[in-house]
Scaffold this motif. Structure first.
Motif, PDB file in Angstrom:
ATOM      1  N   ALA A  87      70.629 -45.717 -29.108  1.00  0.00           N
ATOM      2  CA  ALA A  87      71.100 -43.865 -28.711  1.00  0.00           C
ATOM      3  C   ALA A  87      71.999 -44.130 -27.805  1.00  0.00           C
ATOM      4  N   ALA A  88      72.241 -44.554 -26.563  1.00  0.00           N
ATOM      5  CA  ALA A  88      72.654 -44.256 -25.894  1.00  0.00           C
ATOM      6  C   ALA A  88      74.615 -44.924 -26.115  1.00  0.00           C
ATOM      7  N   VAL A  89      74.075 -45.945 -26.287  1.00  0.00           N
ATOM      8  CA  VAL A  89      75.222 -46.844 -27.084  1.00  0.00           C
ATOM      9  C   VAL A  89      75.653 -45.598 -28.618  1.00  0.00           C
ATOM     10  N   HIS A  90      75.502 -45.109 -28.833  1.00  0.00           N
ATOM     11  CA  HIS A  90      75.717 -44.104 -29.917  1.00  0.00           C
ATOM     12  C   HIS A  90      76.964 -42.725 -29.796  1.00  0.00           C
ATOM     13  N   THR A  91      76.021 -42.495 -29.161  1.00  0.00           N
ATOM     14  CA  THR A  91      76.501 -41.068 -28.148  1.00  0.00           C
ATOM     15  C   THR A  91      77.581 -41.820 -27.603  1.00  0.00           C
ATOM     16  N   LEU A  92      77.948 -43.069 -26.927  1.00  0.00           N
ATOM     17  CA  LEU A  92      78.568 -42.615 -25.782  1.00  0.00           C
ATOM     18  C   LEU A  92      80.206 -43.351 -26.940  1.00  0.00           C
TER      19      LEU A  92
END
Length: 84
Positions: free
Chosen positions: A12-17
């Protein structure tokens, strides 16, 4: 991603970035559908030929990949090891 220790939180963090840095919207699932950075970049650029190469239709290939991942996860949860 998950085979090398990734977690759903990291995904989810990678997706947001990716969304913040590229200004493009993509589904969280697309990060799993495109197995390499190059394939994901082509997908984000809107290249219609971003599916995996092969003779299988995209829906059938996707279903096979998802089944494979599900089976691997179930195996790991049951205490088995894949050797990866």
């Amino acid at each position: 991603f998950f085979d090398i220790g990734g977690t759903s939180f990291a995904l989810a963090a990678v997706h947001t970035l990716i969304g913040a840095r590229t200004g493009t919207e993509t589904s969280l699932v697309s990060l799993l559908e495109f197995p390499t950075i190059a394939a994901l970049a082509r997908h984000l650029a809107g290249d219609p030929g971003t599916g995996l190469a092969g003779a299988e239709p995209p829906d059938r290939a996707r279903a096979a990949r998802l089944r494979d991942r599900r089976n691997r996860l179930q195996h790991l949860r049951s205490g088995g090891r894949t050797g990866e």
